[in-house]
Design a protein around this motif. Sequence first.
Motif, PDB file in Angstrom:
ATOM      1  N   LYS A 166       9.289 -19.728  39.169  1.00  0.00           N
ATOM      2  CA  LYS A 166       8.135 -18.873  39.422  1.00  0.00           C
ATOM      3  C   LYS A 166       8.406 -17.502  38.833  1.00  0.00           C
ATOM      4  O   LYS A 166       9.377 -16.843  39.215  1.00  0.00           O
ATOM      5  CB  LYS A 166       7.877 -18.762  40.934  1.00  0.00           C
ATOM      6  CG  LYS A 166       6.690 -17.895  41.307  1.00  0.00           C
ATOM      7  CD  LYS A 166       6.511 -17.879  42.816  1.00  0.00           C
ATOM      8  CE  LYS A 166       5.326 -17.026  43.224  1.00  0.00           C
ATOM      9  NZ  LYS A 166       5.122 -17.026  44.699  1.00  0.00           N
ATOM     10  N   VAL A 197       1.436 -29.152  47.169  1.00  0.00           N
ATOM     11  CA  VAL A 197       1.999 -27.960  47.787  1.00  0.00           C
ATOM     12  C   VAL A 197       2.928 -27.268  46.794  1.00  0.00           C
ATOM     13  O   VAL A 197       3.342 -27.862  45.792  1.00  0.00           O
ATOM     14  CB  VAL A 197       2.766 -28.307  49.087  1.00  0.00           C
ATOM     15  CG1 VAL A 197       1.841 -29.000  50.073  1.00  0.00           C
ATOM     16  CG2 VAL A 197       3.986 -29.174  48.787  1.00  0.00           C
ATOM     17  N   LEU A 198       3.243 -26.004  47.064  1.00  0.00           N
ATOM     18  CA  LEU A 198       4.171 -25.220  46.236  1.00  0.00           C
ATOM     19  C   LEU A 198       3.748 -25.167  44.761  1.00  0.00           C
ATOM     20  O   LEU A 198       4.590 -25.068  43.868  1.00  0.00           O
ATOM     21  CB  LEU A 198       5.598 -25.779  46.342  1.00  0.00           C
ATOM     22  CG  LEU A 198       6.215 -25.798  47.745  1.00  0.00           C
ATOM     23  CD1 LEU A 198       7.594 -26.454  47.696  1.00  0.00           C
ATOM     24  CD2 LEU A 198       6.320 -24.379  48.310  1.00  0.00           C
ATOM     25  N   GLU A 199       2.453 -25.205  44.507  1.00  0.00           N
ATOM     26  CA  GLU A 199       1.985 -25.226  43.120  1.00  0.00           C
ATOM     27  C   GLU A 199       2.395 -23.975  42.369  1.00  0.00           C
ATOM     28  O   GLU A 199       2.678 -24.012  41.170  1.00  0.00           O
ATOM     29  CB  GLU A 199       0.466 -25.378  43.087  1.00  0.00           C
ATOM     30  CG  GLU A 199      -0.098 -25.493  41.681  1.00  0.00           C
ATOM     31  CD  GLU A 199      -1.583 -25.795  41.649  1.00  0.00           C
ATOM     32  OE1 GLU A 199      -2.151 -25.878  40.529  1.00  0.00           O
ATOM     33  OE2 GLU A 199      -2.184 -25.952  42.730  1.00  0.00           O
ATOM     34  N   ASP A 200       2.459 -22.830  43.080  1.00  0.00           N
ATOM     35  CA  ASP A 200       2.830 -21.577  42.406  1.00  0.00           C
ATOM     36  C   ASP A 200       4.303 -21.544  42.015  1.00  0.00           C
ATOM     37  O   ASP A 200       4.740 -20.655  41.283  1.00  0.00           O
ATOM     38  CB  ASP A 200       2.484 -20.382  43.274  1.00  0.00           C
ATOM     39  CG  ASP A 200       3.186 -20.413  44.623  1.00  0.00           C
ATOM     40  OD1 ASP A 200       3.461 -21.519  45.127  1.00  0.00           O
ATOM     41  OD2 ASP A 200       3.459 -19.330  45.193  1.00  0.00           O
ATOM     42  N   TRP A 201       5.092 -22.509  42.481  1.00  0.00           N
ATOM     43  CA  TRP A 201       6.507 -22.601  42.110  1.00  0.00           C
ATOM     44  C   TRP A 201       6.749 -23.644  41.020  1.00  0.00           C
ATOM     45  O   TRP A 201       7.900 -23.989  40.745  1.00  0.00           O
ATOM     46  CB  TRP A 201       7.354 -22.924  43.339  1.00  0.00           C
ATOM     47  CG  TRP A 201       7.728 -21.714  44.136  1.00  0.00           C
ATOM     48  CD1 TRP A 201       7.060 -21.182  45.203  1.00  0.00           C
ATOM     49  CD2 TRP A 201       8.849 -20.864  43.908  1.00  0.00           C
ATOM     50  NE1 TRP A 201       7.699 -20.055  45.652  1.00  0.00           N
ATOM     51  CE2 TRP A 201       8.812 -19.839  44.879  1.00  0.00           C
ATOM     52  CE3 TRP A 201       9.896 -20.865  42.972  1.00  0.00           C
ATOM     53  CZ2 TRP A 201       9.766 -18.833  44.948  1.00  0.00           C
ATOM     54  CZ3 TRP A 201      10.843 -19.871  43.043  1.00  0.00           C
ATOM     55  CH2 TRP A 201      10.778 -18.873  44.015  1.00  0.00           C
ATOM     56  N   CYS A 202       5.696 -24.147  40.443  1.00  0.00           N
ATOM     57  CA  CYS A 202       5.830 -25.200  39.430  1.00  0.00           C
ATOM     58  C   CYS A 202       5.291 -24.704  38.095  1.00  0.00           C
ATOM     59  O   CYS A 202       4.212 -25.114  37.642  1.00  0.00           O
ATOM     60  CB  CYS A 202       5.102 -26.471  39.867  1.00  0.00           C
ATOM     61  SG  CYS A 202       5.799 -27.234  41.360  1.00  0.00           S
ATOM     62  N   TYR A 235       8.448 -35.250  44.767  1.00  0.00           N
ATOM     63  CA  TYR A 235       8.467 -34.381  43.577  1.00  0.00           C
ATOM     64  C   TYR A 235       8.302 -35.279  42.361  1.00  0.00           C
ATOM     65  O   TYR A 235       9.051 -36.243  42.185  1.00  0.00           O
ATOM     66  CB  TYR A 235       9.811 -33.660  43.546  1.00  0.00           C
ATOM     67  CG  TYR A 235      10.048 -32.703  42.399  1.00  0.00           C
ATOM     68  CD1 TYR A 235       9.825 -31.339  42.556  1.00  0.00           C
ATOM     69  CD2 TYR A 235      10.540 -33.145  41.177  1.00  0.00           C
ATOM     70  CE1 TYR A 235      10.085 -30.440  41.531  1.00  0.00           C
ATOM     71  CE2 TYR A 235      10.801 -32.261  40.149  1.00  0.00           C
ATOM     72  CZ  TYR A 235      10.569 -30.917  40.326  1.00  0.00           C
ATOM     73  OH  TYR A 235      10.834 -30.044  39.298  1.00  0.00           O
ATOM     74  N   ASP A 246      11.612 -23.778  52.472  1.00  0.00           N
ATOM     75  CA  ASP A 246      11.062 -24.461  53.650  1.00  0.00           C
ATOM     76  C   ASP A 246      11.245 -25.965  53.591  1.00  0.00           C
ATOM     77  O   ASP A 246      11.094 -26.655  54.613  1.00  0.00           O
ATOM     78  CB  ASP A 246       9.567 -24.148  53.793  1.00  0.00           C
ATOM     79  CG  ASP A 246       9.304 -22.692  54.134  1.00  0.00           C
ATOM     80  OD1 ASP A 246      10.239 -22.018  54.592  1.00  0.00           O
ATOM     81  OD2 ASP A 246       8.163 -22.238  53.909  1.00  0.00           O
ATOM     82  N   PHE A 279      12.517 -25.722  40.599  1.00  0.00           N
ATOM     83  CA  PHE A 279      11.351 -24.851  40.722  1.00  0.00           C
ATOM     84  C   PHE A 279      11.523 -23.616  39.839  1.00  0.00           C
ATOM     85  O   PHE A 279      12.644 -23.181  39.561  1.00  0.00           O
ATOM     86  CB  PHE A 279      11.161 -24.415  42.176  1.00  0.00           C
ATOM     87  CG  PHE A 279      10.878 -25.543  43.120  1.00  0.00           C
ATOM     88  CD1 PHE A 279       9.595 -26.040  43.248  1.00  0.00           C
ATOM     89  CD2 PHE A 279      11.898 -26.119  43.875  1.00  0.00           C
ATOM     90  CE1 PHE A 279       9.318 -27.092  44.115  1.00  0.00           C
ATOM     91  CE2 PHE A 279      11.635 -27.169  44.743  1.00  0.00           C
ATOM     92  CZ  PHE A 279      10.352 -27.658  44.862  1.00  0.00           C
ATOM     93  N   THR A 304       7.409 -22.085  50.885  1.00  0.00           N
ATOM     94  CA  THR A 304       8.379 -21.765  49.830  1.00  0.00           C
ATOM     95  C   THR A 304       9.299 -22.951  49.637  1.00  0.00           C
ATOM     96  O   THR A 304       9.413 -23.815  50.532  1.00  0.00           O
ATOM     97  CB  THR A 304       9.235 -20.535  50.204  1.00  0.00           C
ATOM     98  OG1 THR A 304      10.092 -20.886  51.300  1.00  0.00           O
ATOM     99  CG2 THR A 304       8.360 -19.351  50.582  1.00  0.00           C
ATOM    100  N   PRO A 305       9.993 -23.029  48.504  1.00  0.00           N
ATOM    101  CA  PRO A 305      10.944 -24.131  48.314  1.00  0.00           C
ATOM    102  C   PRO A 305      12.004 -24.189  49.413  1.00  0.00           C
ATOM    103  O   PRO A 305      12.444 -25.284  49.800  1.00  0.00           O
ATOM    104  CB  PRO A 305      11.568 -23.815  46.942  1.00  0.00           C
ATOM    105  CG  PRO A 305      10.506 -23.067  46.215  1.00  0.00           C
ATOM    106  CD  PRO A 305       9.855 -22.233  47.262  1.00  0.00           C
TER     107      PRO A 305
END
Length: 297
Positions: A210, A261-266, A243, A186, A208, A183-184
Amino acid sequence: MLRENTNDLLAFMAVARERSFTRAAAKLGVSRSALSHTIRNLEERLGLRLLARTTRSVGLTEAGARLLDTIAPRFDEIEAELVAMSSLRTRPAGSIRITATEHPTYTILWPRVSELLRQYPDIKIEIVVDYGLRDIVAERFDAGVRVGESIARDMIVVPISPALRSAVVCSPAYVARHGVPATPQDLTTHACINMRLPTHDTIFEWEFEKQGRSLNMRVDGPAVVNTLALRLNAALDGVGLAYMPEDYAMPHIEAGRLVRVLEDWCDPYPGYHLFYPSRRQMTPAFALLVEALRYRA
């Protein structure tokens, strides 16, 4: 609305932009009383008050602001196209100044500008790379480039890219040593490559989103840089997480040199737009530039 009422809308635009019946009347070449009568008739036909008049000033009502936002770009586009037609009769020439951030400069502006310069040797284009929200009118720029959500409403806006996405990336070696954030939040336990915005002298927050939830993160790490190329190199060298725009990182992701990483938050966000003053009288050279940059899906 009947076609003959187009002049009434142009009269309204003049008053709204000049914020003065006297100046607008002089610009249109009509008397102040005739212009006032025209606006009054327009308001009566619409059944809405468009202008808030006092003895000292003229302002826009909510309805007037909405009407101006709706019709002004369309009339300006028509005028711009008519001006652009003159390029068929005259040789485009002159200087154009543009300000933009680093990413659109290298990925959009320069590839298209360089082609334009090859075709029209009498055109000169100056590009200033800058992360500040410059006042392009006060600083004598002909145009600027920003993402669509950060442009003032009184500007003509032309899309020059599709929607964008950001990416958080690191090297496979970094993943082997430290794992990846889920998660962001983290990111606070990871080494991150920060970017200091050159204009404002501030550290850029990682943004971010989502499913409609937005989150800005302040991160920390061993390196702070001020260019996109250095961010990429630091990530490739395993210094930490970086980033950056998705398209800039994608060739390295596809080649296995970087891990995303964290693609689902972008989530996607509005793409880049060229913007310029609505009252700008477009030269043939500038009209060519606008059409060269315009994004067509």
